[in-house]
Scaffold this motif. Sequence first.
Motif, PDB file in Angstrom:
ATOM      1  N   GLN A 121     -19.879  40.850  25.752  1.00 21.85           N
ATOM      2  CA  GLN A 121     -21.160  41.130  25.086  1.00 21.85           C
ATOM      3  C   GLN A 121     -20.964  41.974  23.830  1.00 21.85           C
ATOM      4  O   GLN A 121     -21.600  41.729  22.810  1.00 21.85           O
ATOM      5  CB  GLN A 121     -22.129  41.840  26.060  1.00 21.85           C
ATOM      6  N   PHE A 122     -20.031  42.939  23.903  1.00 18.78           N
ATOM      7  CA  PHE A 122     -19.734  43.760  22.719  1.00 18.78           C
ATOM      8  C   PHE A 122     -19.212  42.855  21.598  1.00 18.78           C
ATOM      9  O   PHE A 122     -19.658  42.941  20.444  1.00 18.78           O
ATOM     10  CB  PHE A 122     -18.686  44.830  23.070  1.00 18.78           C
ATOM     11  N   VAL A 123     -18.278  41.976  21.935  1.00 20.97           N
ATOM     12  CA  VAL A 123     -17.678  41.089  20.922  1.00 20.97           C
ATOM     13  C   VAL A 123     -18.758  40.190  20.309  1.00 20.97           C
ATOM     14  O   VAL A 123     -18.833  40.017  19.081  1.00 20.97           O
ATOM     15  CB  VAL A 123     -16.530  40.246  21.542  1.00 20.97           C
ATOM     16  N   ALA A 140     -12.397  38.409   5.148  1.00 20.59           N
ATOM     17  CA  ALA A 140     -13.079  39.436   5.946  1.00 20.59           C
ATOM     18  C   ALA A 140     -13.424  38.871   7.328  1.00 20.59           C
ATOM     19  O   ALA A 140     -13.226  39.545   8.351  1.00 20.59           O
ATOM     20  CB  ALA A 140     -14.339  39.920   5.228  1.00 20.59           C
ATOM     21  N   PHE A 141     -13.913  37.628   7.379  1.00 19.15           N
ATOM     22  CA  PHE A 141     -14.191  36.987   8.676  1.00 19.15           C
ATOM     23  C   PHE A 141     -12.895  36.923   9.499  1.00 19.15           C
ATOM     24  O   PHE A 141     -12.893  37.214  10.699  1.00 19.15           O
ATOM     25  CB  PHE A 141     -14.732  35.564   8.469  1.00 19.15           C
ATOM     26  N   ASP A 142     -11.802  36.541   8.845  1.00 23.50           N
ATOM     27  CA  ASP A 142     -10.530  36.380   9.573  1.00 23.50           C
ATOM     28  C   ASP A 142     -10.031  37.732  10.108  1.00 23.50           C
ATOM     29  O   ASP A 142      -9.552  37.826  11.236  1.00 23.50           O
ATOM     30  CB  ASP A 142      -9.470  35.741   8.666  1.00 23.50           C
ATOM     31  N   LYS A 143     -10.161  38.784   9.293  1.00 32.38           N
ATOM     32  CA  LYS A 143      -9.670  40.105   9.721  1.00 32.38           C
ATOM     33  C   LYS A 143     -10.539  40.674  10.843  1.00 32.38           C
ATOM     34  O   LYS A 143     -10.030  41.259  11.793  1.00 32.38           O
ATOM     35  CB  LYS A 143      -9.635  41.071   8.530  1.00 32.38           C
ATOM     36  N   VAL A 144     -11.865  40.499  10.726  1.00 32.04           N
ATOM     37  CA  VAL A 144     -12.752  41.004  11.783  1.00 32.04           C
ATOM     38  C   VAL A 144     -12.536  40.196  13.064  1.00 32.04           C
ATOM     39  O   VAL A 144     -12.534  40.743  14.173  1.00 32.04           O
ATOM     40  CB  VAL A 144     -14.230  40.993  11.304  1.00 32.04           C
ATOM     41  N   GLY A 145     -12.283  38.897  12.923  1.00 30.80           N
ATOM     42  CA  GLY A 145     -11.962  38.065  14.094  1.00 30.80           C
ATOM     43  C   GLY A 145     -10.749  38.635  14.818  1.00 30.80           C
ATOM     44  O   GLY A 145     -10.722  38.733  16.052  1.00 30.80           O
ATOM     45  N   LYS A 146      -9.758  39.037  14.057  1.00 27.14           N
ATOM     46  CA  LYS A 146      -8.533  39.598  14.638  1.00 27.14           C
ATOM     47  C   LYS A 146      -8.842  40.916  15.375  1.00 27.14           C
ATOM     48  O   LYS A 146      -8.384  41.129  16.490  1.00 27.14           O
ATOM     49  CB  LYS A 146      -7.539  39.863  13.498  1.00 27.14           C
ATOM     50  N   LEU A 147      -9.670  41.777  14.726  1.00 30.83           N
ATOM     51  CA  LEU A 147     -10.039  43.057  15.358  1.00 30.83           C
ATOM     52  C   LEU A 147     -10.754  42.834  16.693  1.00 30.83           C
ATOM     53  O   LEU A 147     -10.645  43.637  17.612  1.00 30.83           O
ATOM     54  CB  LEU A 147     -10.975  43.861  14.439  1.00 30.83           C
ATOM     55  N   LEU A 148     -11.504  41.705  16.751  1.00 31.97           N
ATOM     56  CA  LEU A 148     -12.282  41.434  17.967  1.00 31.97           C
ATOM     57  C   LEU A 148     -11.481  40.605  18.974  1.00 31.97           C
ATOM     58  O   LEU A 148     -12.018  40.142  19.988  1.00 31.97           O
ATOM     59  CB  LEU A 148     -13.582  40.704  17.606  1.00 31.97           C
ATOM     60  N   ALA A 162     -15.876  49.696   9.157  1.00 30.42           N
ATOM     61  CA  ALA A 162     -16.891  50.128  10.127  1.00 30.42           C
ATOM     62  C   ALA A 162     -16.698  49.394  11.459  1.00 30.42           C
ATOM     63  O   ALA A 162     -16.811  49.989  12.538  1.00 30.42           O
ATOM     64  CB  ALA A 162     -18.290  49.875   9.568  1.00 30.42           C
ATOM     65  N   VAL A 163     -16.363  48.099  11.376  1.00 29.62           N
ATOM     66  CA  VAL A 163     -16.100  47.341  12.618  1.00 29.62           C
ATOM     67  C   VAL A 163     -14.894  47.954  13.337  1.00 29.62           C
ATOM     68  O   VAL A 163     -14.923  48.177  14.552  1.00 29.62           O
ATOM     69  CB  VAL A 163     -15.843  45.834  12.323  1.00 29.62           C
ATOM     70  N   LEU A 164     -13.855  48.265  12.574  1.00 30.14           N
ATOM     71  CA  LEU A 164     -12.639  48.842  13.169  1.00 30.14           C
ATOM     72  C   LEU A 164     -12.971  50.119  13.949  1.00 30.14           C
ATOM     73  O   LEU A 164     -12.554  50.286  15.098  1.00 30.14           O
ATOM     74  CB  LEU A 164     -11.621  49.132  12.061  1.00 30.14           C
ATOM     75  N   TYR A 165     -13.776  51.027  13.338  1.00 32.03           N
ATOM     76  CA  TYR A 165     -14.127  52.281  14.016  1.00 32.03           C
ATOM     77  C   TYR A 165     -14.937  52.016  15.277  1.00 32.03           C
ATOM     78  O   TYR A 165     -14.713  52.647  16.308  1.00 32.03           O
ATOM     79  CB  TYR A 165     -14.902  53.206  13.065  1.00 32.03           C
ATOM     80  N   LYS A 166     -15.864  51.068  15.206  1.00 27.21           N
ATOM     81  CA  LYS A 166     -16.707  50.792  16.384  1.00 27.21           C
ATOM     82  C   LYS A 166     -15.868  50.167  17.506  1.00 27.21           C
ATOM     83  O   LYS A 166     -16.096  50.422  18.685  1.00 27.21           O
ATOM     84  CB  LYS A 166     -17.873  49.889  15.991  1.00 27.21           C
ATOM     85  N   VAL A 167     -14.884  49.362  17.121  1.00 26.00           N
ATOM     86  CA  VAL A 167     -13.999  48.753  18.119  1.00 26.00           C
ATOM     87  C   VAL A 167     -13.182  49.856  18.801  1.00 26.00           C
ATOM     88  O   VAL A 167     -13.036  49.882  20.030  1.00 26.00           O
ATOM     89  CB  VAL A 167     -13.074  47.688  17.457  1.00 26.00           C
ATOM     90  N   ARG A 168     -12.673  50.800  18.012  1.00 33.53           N
ATOM     91  CA  ARG A 168     -11.883  51.915  18.576  1.00 33.53           C
ATOM     92  C   ARG A 168     -12.732  52.763  19.508  1.00 33.53           C
ATOM     93  O   ARG A 168     -12.304  53.131  20.600  1.00 33.53           O
ATOM     94  CB  ARG A 168     -11.347  52.795  17.457  1.00 33.53           C
ATOM     95  N   GLU A 169     -13.974  53.053  19.067  1.00 38.49           N
ATOM     96  CA  GLU A 169     -14.905  53.854  19.881  1.00 38.49           C
ATOM     97  C   GLU A 169     -15.185  53.174  21.212  1.00 38.49           C
ATOM     98  O   GLU A 169     -15.256  53.824  22.248  1.00 38.49           O
ATOM     99  CB  GLU A 169     -16.260  53.920  19.155  1.00 38.49           C
ATOM    100  N   ALA A 170     -15.358  51.831  21.156  1.00 37.22           N
ATOM    101  CA  ALA A 170     -15.760  51.099  22.359  1.00 37.22           C
ATOM    102  C   ALA A 170     -14.662  51.129  23.418  1.00 37.22           C
ATOM    103  O   ALA A 170     -14.938  51.047  24.608  1.00 37.22           O
ATOM    104  CB  ALA A 170     -16.109  49.658  21.991  1.00 37.22           C
ATOM    105  N   GLY A 171     -13.422  51.222  23.003  1.00 37.22           N
ATOM    106  CA  GLY A 171     -12.323  51.210  23.969  1.00 37.22           C
ATOM    107  C   GLY A 171     -12.039  49.806  24.448  1.00 37.22           C
ATOM    108  O   GLY A 171     -11.157  49.128  23.946  1.00 37.22           O
ATOM    109  N   SER A 172     -12.834  49.337  25.435  1.00 34.00           N
ATOM    110  CA  SER A 172     -12.587  47.970  25.921  1.00 34.00           C
ATOM    111  C   SER A 172     -13.582  47.005  25.279  1.00 34.00           C
ATOM    112  O   SER A 172     -14.745  47.358  25.034  1.00 34.00           O
ATOM    113  CB  SER A 172     -12.705  47.919  27.440  1.00 34.00           C
ATOM    114  N   LEU A 173     -13.120  45.803  25.008  1.00 37.26           N
ATOM    115  CA  LEU A 173     -13.967  44.812  24.340  1.00 37.26           C
ATOM    116  C   LEU A 173     -14.591  43.865  25.366  1.00 37.26           C
ATOM    117  O   LEU A 173     -13.972  42.894  25.781  1.00 37.26           O
ATOM    118  CB  LEU A 173     -13.126  44.008  23.332  1.00 37.26           C
TER     119      LEU A 173
END
Length: 333
Positions: free
Chosen positions: A234-236, A167-175, A220-231
Amino acid sequence: MLVLGIETSCDETGLALVADGHRVLGAQLASSLLQHQKYGGVIPEIASRAHVELLTCELETLLESTQISPSQIDRVAVTRGPGLSGCLLTGMAAAKALGLAWQKELVPVNHLHAHLYAAFMGDPEPPLRQRMIGLVISGGHTALVRMDGIGRTSLLGQTRDDAVGEAFDKVGKLLGLGFPGGPEIERVAREGNPSAFRFTVPRMKSGSPYDFSLSGIKTAVLYKVREAGSLTPQFVADMAASFQSSVVEEVVQKTVRACREAGAVHLAVGGGVVANGTLRRRLAEACAEVAVRLWIPPLSLCTDNGGMVAGLGHHLPAVTSKELTAIPELGVS
Ligand code: KG4
Ligand code: ZN
């Protein structure tokens, strides 16, 4: 007794010489991590080739740096599983060759039990016969177990989906962070606010109350990343800190509950994710509150290494070369 430990279950090639099950006299560790980074995950074929290339050089360096000769070694312990089958086979082949050439005893070791045993390696007389709870959290596994002596474990709970490290590795990739994501998330989380985002972990209606499910937080992280648009940085940082804090709380609460309900006053933890500083601090605090003694490996023995294999190999029975087989799907109990 002096044991040579060989660990090749995934992308780390680990060798170590351990005396009396707890004194690490020397260790060598190399990783094919950089070769996997562009793929965002471990490629088994690349990892196996790297083990073959690294094992002999590491062994020479280990013997030279410790000034220990093969004649002083009593046994060769090797990880038999769980792990990637090609990778495990390279370690097996090395152990068999050394056993034959040096005439040494061979000892197969369960990788998950070795992660748990690493917690005791700082102590010459660990309370291994007492009732204990064990927690293994790595890239491939999440297991909460009851321990009744060395290698005797019964499963209380496991993950329903992603392992904690996964899960850490996948969220790292999303970010957009590097691989593996665990250490990267910990690094950027230092600049973030752990309360910036709230994640709820679903309560499971069936199965063991000690099971884990992290795919909801990941989505949930994936949806918030999509909503944010640009990373933005500070968001990351905020997302990394919030994700880390939610996962750590989930792991700590379930583990402490298992100790309380089993009436265990000892907890052993191990696996790559135990290198995480926030988790280490929260586990220490929560265990102190309920008077549970926490056994936790030093950072050098959290992620895959040869020391934990040699240490546990001290206590286990030897087998013949023919009986020394790899079991990629080996479980914790
Ligand atoms: O035990 P390990 O080296 O290999 C397996 O047996 O899987 O664990 C590797 C896992 C990876 O998922 C990695 O991201 C995670 O441990 N990890 C961490 C940290 N260091 C390694 N996760 C969170 N925080 C860390 N500091
Ligand atoms: Zn591992």
